[in-house]
Design a protein around this motif. Structure first.
Motif, PDB file in Angstrom:
ATOM      1  N   VAL A  26      -3.851  17.751   2.505  1.00 42.05           N
ATOM      2  CA  VAL A  26      -4.967  16.190   2.545  1.00 42.05           C
ATOM      3  C   VAL A  26      -4.707  15.303   4.013  1.00 42.05           C
ATOM      4  CG1 VAL A  26      -6.563  14.347   1.995  1.00 42.05           C
ATOM      5  CG2 VAL A  26      -6.582  16.123   0.739  1.00 42.05           C
ATOM      6  N   ILE A  80     -16.891   7.743   7.473  1.00 36.93           N
ATOM      7  CA  ILE A  80     -16.837   6.322   6.606  1.00 36.93           C
ATOM      8  C   ILE A  80     -17.806   5.501   7.389  1.00 36.93           C
ATOM      9  CG2 ILE A  80     -16.167   4.850   5.071  1.00 36.93           C
ATOM     10  CD1 ILE A  80     -13.332   6.514   4.965  1.00 36.93           C
ATOM     11  N   MET A  86       0.855  -1.382  -0.359  1.00 38.78           N
ATOM     12  CA  MET A  86       0.373   0.089   0.121  1.00 38.78           C
ATOM     13  C   MET A  86       1.505   1.323  -0.491  1.00 38.78           C
ATOM     14  SD  MET A  86      -3.009  -1.477  -0.225  1.00 38.78           S
ATOM     15  CE  MET A  86      -4.611  -1.022   0.563  1.00 38.78           C
ATOM     16  N   PHE A 104     -12.236  10.880   9.923  1.00 37.68           N
ATOM     17  CA  PHE A 104     -11.909  10.395   8.940  1.00 37.68           C
ATOM     18  C   PHE A 104     -13.256   8.939   8.739  1.00 37.68           C
ATOM     19  CE2 PHE A 104      -9.699  11.469   5.110  1.00 37.68           C
ATOM     20  CZ  PHE A 104      -9.118  12.253   4.660  1.00 37.68           C
ATOM     21  N   PHE A 118      -4.824   2.328   4.702  1.00 37.70           N
ATOM     22  CA  PHE A 118      -5.793   3.272   4.042  1.00 37.70           C
ATOM     23  C   PHE A 118      -5.886   4.570   3.338  1.00 37.70           C
ATOM     24  CE2 PHE A 118      -8.508   7.074   5.624  1.00 37.70           C
ATOM     25  CZ  PHE A 118      -9.746   6.135   5.017  1.00 37.70           C
ATOM     26  N   PHE A 119      -3.940   4.275   3.376  1.00 39.35           N
ATOM     27  CA  PHE A 119      -3.391   5.527   2.929  1.00 39.35           C
ATOM     28  C   PHE A 119      -3.837   5.692   1.639  1.00 39.35           C
ATOM     29  CE2 PHE A 119      -0.501   8.505   1.406  1.00 39.35           C
ATOM     30  CZ  PHE A 119       0.050   9.262   2.949  1.00 39.35           C
ATOM     31  N   PRO A 120      -3.872   4.928   0.449  1.00 36.70           N
ATOM     32  CA  PRO A 120      -4.501   5.419  -0.697  1.00 36.70           C
ATOM     33  C   PRO A 120      -5.896   6.173  -0.585  1.00 36.70           C
ATOM     34  CG  PRO A 120      -2.816   3.105  -0.572  1.00 36.70           C
ATOM     35  CD  PRO A 120      -3.864   3.813   0.680  1.00 36.70           C
ATOM     36  N   HIS A 121      -6.709   6.023   0.045  1.00 30.23           N
ATOM     37  CA  HIS A 121      -7.902   5.913  -0.160  1.00 30.23           C
ATOM     38  C   HIS A 121      -7.915   7.754   0.128  1.00 30.23           C
ATOM     39  CE1 HIS A 121     -12.039   6.815   0.422  1.00 30.23           C
ATOM     40  NE2 HIS A 121     -11.771   7.629   1.160  1.00 30.23           N
ATOM     41  N   ILE A 122      -6.895   7.505   0.742  1.00 29.68           N
ATOM     42  CA  ILE A 122      -6.736   9.939   1.572  1.00 29.68           C
ATOM     43  C   ILE A 122      -6.128  10.429   0.181  1.00 29.68           C
ATOM     44  CG2 ILE A 122      -6.001  11.757   3.006  1.00 29.68           C
ATOM     45  CD1 ILE A 122      -4.726   8.943   4.455  1.00 29.68           C
ATOM     46  N   ALA A 123      -4.921  10.065  -0.684  1.00 33.20           N
ATOM     47  CA  ALA A 123      -5.193  10.634  -2.129  1.00 33.20           C
ATOM     48  C   ALA A 123      -6.052  10.484  -2.956  1.00 33.20           C
ATOM     49  CB  ALA A 123      -3.395  10.170  -2.272  1.00 33.20           C
ATOM     50  N   SER A 124      -5.104  12.022  -4.035  1.00 32.76           N
ATOM     51  CA  SER A 124      -6.581  12.199  -4.887  1.00 32.76           C
ATOM     52  C   SER A 124      -6.429  11.047  -6.220  1.00 32.76           C
ATOM     53  CB  SER A 124      -6.529  13.256  -5.352  1.00 32.76           C
ATOM     54  OG  SER A 124      -5.413  13.516  -5.486  1.00 32.76           O
ATOM     55  N   PHE A 164       3.519   5.675  -2.803  1.00 35.02           N
ATOM     56  CA  PHE A 164       4.488   6.570  -1.959  1.00 35.02           C
ATOM     57  C   PHE A 164       5.575   6.595  -1.825  1.00 35.02           C
ATOM     58  CE2 PHE A 164      -0.028   5.979  -1.575  1.00 35.02           C
ATOM     59  CZ  PHE A 164      -0.897   6.898  -1.844  1.00 35.02           C
ATOM     60  N   ASN A 220      -9.904  17.037  -3.516  1.00 39.75           N
ATOM     61  CA  ASN A 220      -9.396  16.076  -5.102  1.00 39.75           C
ATOM     62  C   ASN A 220     -10.346  16.202  -6.013  1.00 39.75           C
ATOM     63  OD1 ASN A 220      -7.192  14.892  -3.030  1.00 39.75           O
ATOM     64  ND2 ASN A 220      -8.890  13.715  -2.062  1.00 39.75           N
ATOM     65  N   GLY A 277      -8.839  -0.497   1.168  1.00 40.81           N
ATOM     66  CA  GLY A 277      -8.433   0.678   2.481  1.00 40.81           C
ATOM     67  C   GLY A 277     -10.002   0.792   2.664  1.00 40.81           C
ATOM     68  N   TYR A 278     -10.803   1.841   2.000  1.00 41.84           N
ATOM     69  CA  TYR A 278     -11.739   2.617   2.232  1.00 41.84           C
ATOM     70  C   TYR A 278     -13.191   1.549   2.670  1.00 41.84           C
ATOM     71  CZ  TYR A 278     -16.607   4.985   1.336  1.00 41.84           C
ATOM     72  OH  TYR A 278     -17.322   5.258   1.579  1.00 41.84           O
ATOM     73  N   LEU A 331      -0.508  16.403  -1.973  1.00 36.94           N
ATOM     74  CA  LEU A 331      -1.146  15.573  -0.662  1.00 36.94           C
ATOM     75  C   LEU A 331      -0.666  15.945   0.351  1.00 36.94           C
ATOM     76  CD1 LEU A 331       0.096  11.706  -2.122  1.00 36.94           C
ATOM     77  CD2 LEU A 331      -1.441  13.141  -2.312  1.00 36.94           C
TER      78      LEU A 331
END
Lengths: 277, 315
Positions: A255, A270, A25, A266, B133-139, A29, A209, B193-194, A252
């Motif tokens: 956010v 959800i 994941m 957050f 969860f991190f990839p969900h935050i990025a646009s 990044f 976004n 992740g969401y 980034l």
């Protein structure tokens, strides 16, 4: 799974597995971050040098100065903050009416809001454009602000939270002669701070976004928001991956910062829809 | 309770006294109802103008021709007739269904597995959760830009790595055989992740006593999963499938940045084609007809889901 797995798997093995998945994941990044500090000729070297020998901060300076990045940043911030404030005000008022007041047509209106929240954006994007064009607001930030403030999701979220607050509080205030707006502003809203934080963060990151609506409405370069700027940076500097990555890192930061400080809001944003609803 | 009853607009007290129901207008003008409408007003006005009215207009625009400037022209069913013969549309529809169901399947498997993993007591669990969860935050745009570089077929880190094990690693985004699959992978990676959080909330709602009772009866992991976890989780699974499918039908950003619908037409999705037809080719009427078809498909899938709900959702 504590209950499901019991003690079938040793802890060290679990950790190893969890770290492996975390890497899947996170690695893209990390690669982005590491690339953003490299020279052009170092970008695609293999094996990958995860920590660059020299950190080239000048990539960030170049992105910041060679395209109107600060302007895109400002535009994104402006639109996101205004939409967030607008949603907090209008959605908490409407959510309050749905959660705590009675009026004819309540159920029908609420079903309408709920249905709207299931309609894909692309289904109404053309008629919305028609309306915005009639109002003369194409190629202005107003188009985005007006289209995103009246969020059915925000109303739904606020209604869910506000109906959980005890009705007796309002009654006591009514007996004391407090009017409905006073009850809303002085008693219920202070109790709903977590809900407001949840909605605020959700709205901010959504607008920050958002890509397709700005792509449709903003044609002047001086009005563009960050995702548009990032997409055009990606198109123009195809061979200079390090600059594109530096721009992505910059986009980034807000956010991710909000996420790190307000993680629990957050997450409650959800789960509120599915479990409590 | 007494003061609440007094202010309820249904005004049962009044109807008993006078022996008849108050009219709709009287009920709407009741002080509490008036206050409620004032609270609703700011949002409702915007909602009607920018969401409800466009939703109704969407139905009509599919029967028209409009280039964005000249007056709208009524053309009856001709857009829909053209759609049926349009190969572009057929391919976009196929790609969309493949993309949506492919990603949805991957997302559900991945997010349920992740949720089971993070629902344990373990040191550092909050860090693992945040990482998943991190990839969900990025646009989507940021994610698209980064993955596009990673997928670079000759120089990108992914194929450099794969090149050690195989002579011809896939062309990813530049190969018409692999491009849609690449987009499916990135979507699932970003969205898992969401949905993990939704499943996690569901898992935490399952009573521990059920598992304890099953343990006493000597049920093994698989039996516990099949007979307790899955059925107890079914309402959440139902919610996840519906929202996931709707979200996937709306996916636009990845394709716009990563492939532009290509190579050839291999990643042309319905929403991408609607955008190109309307805001690039100025065929707003035709694009509206496409949008209506998209809406009908989403509606049909949601309807089938709700119909099937009774069969497998437990409570």
């Amino acid at each position: 799974m504590g209950q499901l797995l019991g003690h079938a798997v040793p802890k060290s093995l679990s950790h190893l597995f969890m770290i492996l998945i975390s890497l899947i994941m996170i690695v893209p990044f990390l690669w982005m971050l590491s690339t953003s500090f490299k020279l052009q000729e170092e970008v695609f070297q293999y094996p990958i040098q995860w920590i660059p020998q020299v950190f080239h901060f000048e990539n960030y300076v170049e992105v910041w100065t060679s395209i109107p990045f600060p302007l895109y940043y400002f535009n994104s911030l402006k639109v996101s903050v205004l939409v967030t404030l607008g949603q907090l005000i209008t959605c908490s008022l409407a959510g309050y009416a749905f959660a705590r007041l009675d009026f004819p047509g309540k159920n029908r209106l609420f079903i309408m809001y709920f249905a709207a929240f299931m309609i894909p954006y692309q289904v109404i994007m053309i008629p919305q454009y028609f309306v915005i064009k009639k109002l003369g607001l194409v190629d202005s930030h107003w188009a985005l602000i007006l289209l995103e403030i009246f969020s059915p999701y925000g109303v739904f979220l606020m209604r869910q939270f506000l109906s959980g607050i005890s009705k007796e509080l309002s009654e006591a205030a009514r007996i004391d002669g407090c009017n409905e707006f006073g009850i809303f502003a002085r008693i219920i809203l202070p109790l709903a701070k977590p809900a407001l934080a949840t909605l605020g963060i959700f709205a901010f990151s959504w607008v920050w976004n958002d890509f397709q609506a700005p792509l449709i409405y903003l044609t002047s370069d001086s009005l563009k928001t960050l995702p548009l700027g990032l997409a055009s940076l990606n198109g123009e500097f195809t061979s200079q991956t390090q600059l594109v990555m530096a721009g992505t890192v910059l986009s980034l930061i807000p956010v991710v910062t909000v996420f790190l400080f307000f993680q629990r809001y957050f997450i409650s944003g959800i789960t509120a829809g599915s479990v409590k609803g | 309770m007494s003061s609440l009853n007094k202010s309820v607009p249904a005004a049962q007290g009044a109807s008993l006294a006078k022996g008849r129901e108050p009219s709709l207008w009287q009920r709407m003008m009741h002080p509490q109802a008036r206050t409620a409408y004032l609270f609703l007003l700011p949002n409702l006005l915007g909602f009607l103008l920018f969401i409800a009215v466009p939703s109704v207009m969407a139905l009509g625009l599919g029967f028209t021709e409009w280039d964005g400037y000249n007056p709208v022209k009524w053309t009856g069913l001709s857009n829909y007739v053209r759609l049926m013969q349009d190969e572009n549309f057929r391919i976009a529809l196929q790609n969309t269904l493949l993309y949506t169901f492919g990603s949805c399947l991957l997302v559900i498997i991945a997010s349920l597995s992740l949720a089971l993993l993070v629902n344990q007591k373990m040191k550092g669990m909050s860090l693992y959760r945040a990482a998943f969860f991190f990839p969900h935050i990025a646009s989507f745009i940021a994610v698209a830009v980064v993955w596009q570089a990673i997928f670079n077929p000759t120089l990108g880190p992914l194929n450099m790595f794969l090149g050690k094990f195989m002579d011809h690693p896939p062309g990813w985004l530049i190969s018409s055989d692999w491009a849609l699959f690449s987009i499916i992978l990135v979507s699932a990676w970003k969205m898992a992740g969401y949905y993990m959080l939704l499943f996690l909330a569901g898992l935490q709602g399952i009573s521990k006593e059920l598992y304890e009772a099953a343990n006493i009866d000597g049920a093994n992991i698989l039996q516990r999963f099949r007979n307790i976890t899955l059925p107890m989780l079914s309402p959440v699974t139902f919610f996840v499938i519906i929202t996931c499918i709707i979200n996937l039908f709306k996916s636009f950003d990845l394709v716009y940045v990563m492939t532009g619908g290509g190579p050839g037409r291999s990643t042309k999705l319905l929403v991408y084609d609607i955008f190109v037809q309307s805001f690039r080719n100025s065929a707003f009427g035709y694009a509206s007809a496409e949008a209506i078809v998209l809406f009908l498909i989403v509606l049909a899938i949601t309807y089938v889901q709700f119909k099937g709900e009774k069969r497998w959702v437990n409570y």
